[in-house]
Scaffold this motif. Sequence first.
Motif, short mmCIF file in Angstrom:
data_model
loop_
_atom_site.label_atom_id
_atom_site.label_comp_id
_atom_site.label_asym_id
_atom_site.label_seq_id
_atom_site.Cartn_x
_atom_site.Cartn_y
_atom_site.Cartn_z
N VAL A 192 4.69 -4.30 6.16
CA VAL A 192 3.84 -3.19 6.59
C VAL A 192 2.52 -3.28 5.85
O VAL A 192 2.48 -3.30 4.62
CB VAL A 192 4.49 -1.82 6.30
N ASP A 193 1.44 -3.35 6.61
CA ASP A 193 0.10 -3.34 6.03
C ASP A 193 -0.42 -1.91 6.05
O ASP A 193 -0.93 -1.42 7.05
CB ASP A 193 -0.83 -4.26 6.83
N ALA A 194 -0.27 -1.23 4.90
CA ALA A 194 -0.78 0.13 4.74
C ALA A 194 -1.92 0.14 3.74
O ALA A 194 -2.11 1.11 3.01
CB ALA A 194 0.35 1.06 4.29
N THR A 195 -2.68 -0.96 3.69
CA THR A 195 -3.78 -1.09 2.74
C THR A 195 -5.03 -0.42 3.31
O THR A 195 -5.05 0.04 4.47
CB THR A 195 -4.07 -2.57 2.44
N ASP A 196 -6.09 -0.40 2.51
CA ASP A 196 -7.30 0.30 2.93
C ASP A 196 -8.56 -0.53 2.81
O ASP A 196 -9.66 0.00 2.76
CB ASP A 196 -7.46 1.60 2.12
N ASN A 197 -8.40 -1.87 2.75
CA ASN A 197 -9.59 -2.73 2.69
C ASN A 197 -9.29 -4.06 3.36
O ASN A 197 -8.14 -4.50 3.42
CB ASN A 197 -10.04 -2.94 1.24
N GLY B 56 0.83 -1.20 0.00
CA GLY B 56 0.00 0.00 0.00
C GLY B 56 0.86 1.24 0.00
O GLY B 56 1.66 1.46 0.92
N ALA B 57 0.74 2.06 -1.04
CA ALA B 57 1.52 3.29 -1.15
C ALA B 57 0.59 4.49 -1.20
O ALA B 57 0.79 5.43 -1.97
CB ALA B 57 2.40 3.24 -2.40
N GLY B 58 -0.45 4.44 -0.37
CA GLY B 58 -1.42 5.53 -0.30
C GLY B 58 -1.15 6.44 0.87
O GLY B 58 -0.01 6.75 1.20
N GLY B 59 -2.23 6.86 1.55
CA GLY B 59 -2.09 7.83 2.63
C GLY B 59 -1.24 7.36 3.78
O GLY B 59 -0.51 8.16 4.38
N GLY C 101 -2.09 9.71 -12.68
CA GLY C 101 -2.11 8.68 -13.72
C GLY C 101 -0.93 7.75 -13.68
O GLY C 101 -0.94 6.70 -14.34
N ARG C 102 0.10 8.09 -12.91
CA ARG C 102 1.28 7.24 -12.84
C ARG C 102 1.14 6.16 -11.77
O ARG C 102 0.33 6.28 -10.85
CB ARG C 102 2.53 8.09 -12.54
N SER C 103 1.93 5.11 -11.89
CA SER C 103 1.94 4.04 -10.90
C SER C 103 2.36 4.56 -9.53
O SER C 103 3.41 5.22 -9.41
CB SER C 103 2.91 2.94 -11.34
N LYS C 104 1.56 4.26 -8.52
CA LYS C 104 1.93 4.68 -7.17
C LYS C 104 3.21 3.98 -6.71
O LYS C 104 4.11 4.62 -6.15
CB LYS C 104 0.80 4.37 -6.19
N ALA C 105 3.30 2.68 -6.92
CA ALA C 105 4.46 1.93 -6.44
C ALA C 105 5.75 2.43 -7.08
O ALA C 105 6.76 2.66 -6.41
CB ALA C 105 4.28 0.45 -6.72
N ARG D 101 10.57 -2.84 -0.48
CA ARG D 101 9.78 -3.30 -1.61
C ARG D 101 8.39 -2.69 -1.46
O ARG D 101 7.79 -2.79 -0.39
CB ARG D 101 9.69 -4.83 -1.64
N ILE D 102 7.89 -2.09 -2.51
CA ILE D 102 6.61 -1.39 -2.45
C ILE D 102 5.62 -2.07 -3.39
O ILE D 102 5.86 -2.17 -4.60
CB ILE D 102 6.77 0.09 -2.84
N ALA D 103 4.51 -2.53 -2.84
CA ALA D 103 3.47 -3.21 -3.63
C ALA D 103 2.20 -2.39 -3.61
O ALA D 103 1.63 -2.14 -2.55
CB ALA D 103 3.20 -4.60 -3.05
N ASP D 104 1.80 -1.93 -4.78
CA ASP D 104 0.54 -1.20 -4.93
C ASP D 104 0.22 -1.15 -6.42
O ASP D 104 1.02 -0.65 -7.21
CB ASP D 104 0.65 0.22 -4.37
N SER D 105 -0.93 -1.67 -6.81
CA SER D 105 -1.29 -1.74 -8.22
C SER D 105 -2.06 -0.51 -8.69
O SER D 105 -2.43 -0.42 -9.86
CB SER D 105 -2.13 -2.99 -8.49
N ASP D 106 -2.30 0.44 -7.80
CA ASP D 106 -3.11 1.61 -8.12
C ASP D 106 -2.27 2.70 -8.80
O ASP D 106 -1.04 2.66 -8.78
CB ASP D 106 -3.72 2.17 -6.83
#
Length: 244
Positions: A128-133, A41-44, A86-90, A62-67
Amino acid sequence: MSDTAPNLSRGELRRYSRQLLLPEFADTQAQLKAACVLVVGAGGLGCPVIAYLAGAGVGKLRIADSDTVSLSNLHRQTLYTTADVGRSKAETAAARAQQVNPHVRVGAVPKLTAENAPVLLSGVNLVVDATDNFTARYLIHDVCTAAGLPWVWGAAGGLSGMVSVFGPALGLRQVFPTPDGAESCDEIGVAGPLLGIVGSVMALEVMKVLTQQPETLAGQLWTYDALSCQVRVMRLRQQNYAGA
């Protein structure tokens, strides 16, 4: 600092000099440098975690985020700019973190799944669990438990947030066996600075776990109310939760 100095360059010693003044971290910089952390999760929440872990000298991120970055992200996801929409967050977060600290290795990896978890978790010391769901959160619980890895978990929405350190003995499924009542930021909104506060606590917990500090949030739940500025730390008792 005698144990740390031989493993660090002169530039690294200068970069981490204020951190090395702390007794708790004076002789542990080499442990941070040798560590590998997977941030999902590479969000908030992920943005402050990634920035602070890179700054602290965690050797591999290592950064995993498909958004991808959207305009509505920018009030709280501080690694991104308007030009990144529009760019890949990760990929964008990895590039920014690498700019923060060229001494660490930061890379984007595919979205975490049950199938690719063994590959993404190979050589990882902590997740690190920085996800939102909750679908993603339960997946992290399952793959970390199977791998015997600790993970730092955080959540925030509206004007409140929480953080804990989980492991195979007590994880998210035991504390929150169902996602009943959980609401996303898309539904209830969120104050941007709140994510910085919660994410910073998460980053500090990562550093504490990696350097084997005696006091972490393992077995505890840290909560923060942004309106009252009230902080509470509650002890989690495994026998009190379904599935324990």
